[in-house]
Design a protein around this motif. Structure first.
Motif, PDB file in Angstrom:
ATOM      1  N   ALA A   1       0.749  -1.109  -0.071  1.00 45.46           N
ATOM      2  CA  ALA A   1      -0.035  -0.024  -0.006  1.00 45.46           C
ATOM      3  C   ALA A   1       0.783   1.208  -0.003  1.00 45.46           C
TER       4      ALA A   1
ATOM      5  N   THR B   1      -3.806   4.739  -0.731  1.00 42.99           N
ATOM      6  CA  THR B   1      -4.305   3.438  -1.249  1.00 42.99           C
ATOM      7  C   THR B   1      -4.398   2.471  -0.219  1.00 42.99           C
TER       8      THR B   1
ATOM      9  N   VAL C   1     -10.863  -1.639 -10.101  1.00 39.60           N
ATOM     10  CA  VAL C   1      -9.395  -1.130 -10.311  1.00 39.60           C
ATOM     11  C   VAL C   1      -9.532  -1.344 -11.845  1.00 39.60           C
TER      12      VAL C   1
ATOM     13  N   VAL D   1      -3.842  -3.488  -4.898  1.00 37.57           N
ATOM     14  CA  VAL D   1      -3.767  -2.338  -4.177  1.00 37.57           C
ATOM     15  C   VAL D   1      -4.701  -1.479  -4.997  1.00 37.57           C
TER      16      VAL D   1
ATOM     17  N   PRO E   1      -6.846   2.640  -5.206  1.00 35.10           N
ATOM     18  CA  PRO E   1      -7.021   3.860  -4.382  1.00 35.10           C
ATOM     19  C   PRO E   1      -7.889   3.840  -3.483  1.00 35.10           C
TER      20      PRO E   1
END
Length: 327
Positions: A25, A29, A89, A99, A101
């Motif tokens: 991260a 994020t 994502v 990961v 946002p």
């Protein structure tokens, strides 16, 4: 960690499962232990290098996921390690960790399983924006859903019925139409063997108030011709191919044609998207669930992608990343 990998552009058969380095991260994020990832048509475009933007090789496909927060990057508030979340994502979801946002992640509405949560965010946000934000649907109006038995299609049918619309499902077989009937569609059109324009007119009388089109190809024009004066068409995607339409139909019938690309809509319409998520959470509390028709293990990711490529799935297909993703 284990992850599906696209190492050469191509088709579902080219996707492999590898052990790769786990992500970390960064600022802004969230690192998520993925339990389940849903398969969507744009995943196929990414692995074929036919999407609007290219994903550099090698990459992990998959956009929708559900799981548990494993770590928070610097500056992230509103989440804690262990929270159940789902998100989206562009790529990277079909792996043991992803990961994302912080703005692309939200807590799972109470009542959804991991498989359902992985299938919910993109399809139902698309359906809501198509019906409400772009489509301005009102109770009692006739809504035609093309590709109605697919992942986005079933979400559109389900949500339109719950919003009080009269739904005509258009799909490619009687069996697929039966799926839509169980979701509450008032009528069905098998556009593999029936005249789409004629049947819409026969069912509605004056024509459809709203058409939601995630298919394109040769179905867009007859659906447009079957819209009443002043009606709306929302184009969501092109699973069958990009259509050409005569603009004189738009002019003569005073039809509004809107485009809906969810990524930019959520970025540019944050207030509308927040309202959509709030309303959708209320409907989940009332029992609304996405239709998950198949769950495949990560090792069978190519088979799952091929099912979507062949357009034989009903509802959503999910990749099980951990045991929790089966439920």
């Amino acid at each position: 960690m284990r992850a599906a990998r696209c190492e050469v552009y191509g088709g579902p058969a080219d996707i492999v499962v590898r052990d790769i380095e786990a992500p970390r991260a960064g600022p802004g994020t969230v690192l998520v232990d993925v339990a389940a990832a849903a398969v969507n048509f744009p995943d196929l475009l990414f692995i074929a290098d036919q999407y609007q933007v290219s994903a550099p090789l090698p990459f992990t496909p998959g956009s929708e996921f559900a799981g548990r927060v494993a770590a928070l990057g610097e500056g992230v508030d509103g989440f804690a390690v262990g929270d159940l979340v789902h998100g989206s994502v562009p790529t990277g979801a079909m792996a043991e960790q992803v990961v994302a946002p912080v703005g692309s992640v939200s807590k799972i509405p109470e009542g959804l399983s991991m498989a359902e949560a992985a299938s919910f965010r993109v399809a139902y946000l698309t359906a809501y924006h198509g019906l409400v934000t772009a489509g301005g649907v009102q109770p009692g109006q006739w809504v035609v859903v093309l590709g109605a038995a697919g992942g986005v299609g079933t979400a559109c049918v389900d949500l339109a019925v719950r919003l009080g619309a009269r739904v005509i499902a258009a799909a490619s077989s009687p069996e697929r139409l039966e799926v839509c009937r169980k979701l509450g569609a008032e009528a069905g059109i098998d556009y593999a063997g029936e005249d789409l324009k004629k049947r819409i007119k026969e069912i509605t009388g004056e024509g459809a108030d709203l058409v939601l089109d995630p298919v394109g190809d040769r179905w867009t024009e007859p659906a447009l011709r079957a819209i009443r004066w002043g009606g709306r068409l929302v184009t969501i995607g092109f699973a069958g191919g990009i259509p050409s339409i005569p603009l004189n139909l738009v002019l003569l019938k005073n039809v509004t044609v809107r485009g809906l690309e969810l990524r930019t809509w959520t970025q540019r319409l944050p207030e509308e998207t927040a309202r959509a998520r709030e309303h959708l959470a209320e409907l989940v509390a009332q029992g609304m669930r996405p239709l998950v028709s198949e769950v495949h293990p990560l090792e069978k990711v190519g088979d799952a992608l091929q099912r979507v490529a062949d357009r034989v799935n009903t509802g959503k297909i999910v990749i099980r990343i951990s045991e929790e993703g089966e439920r």
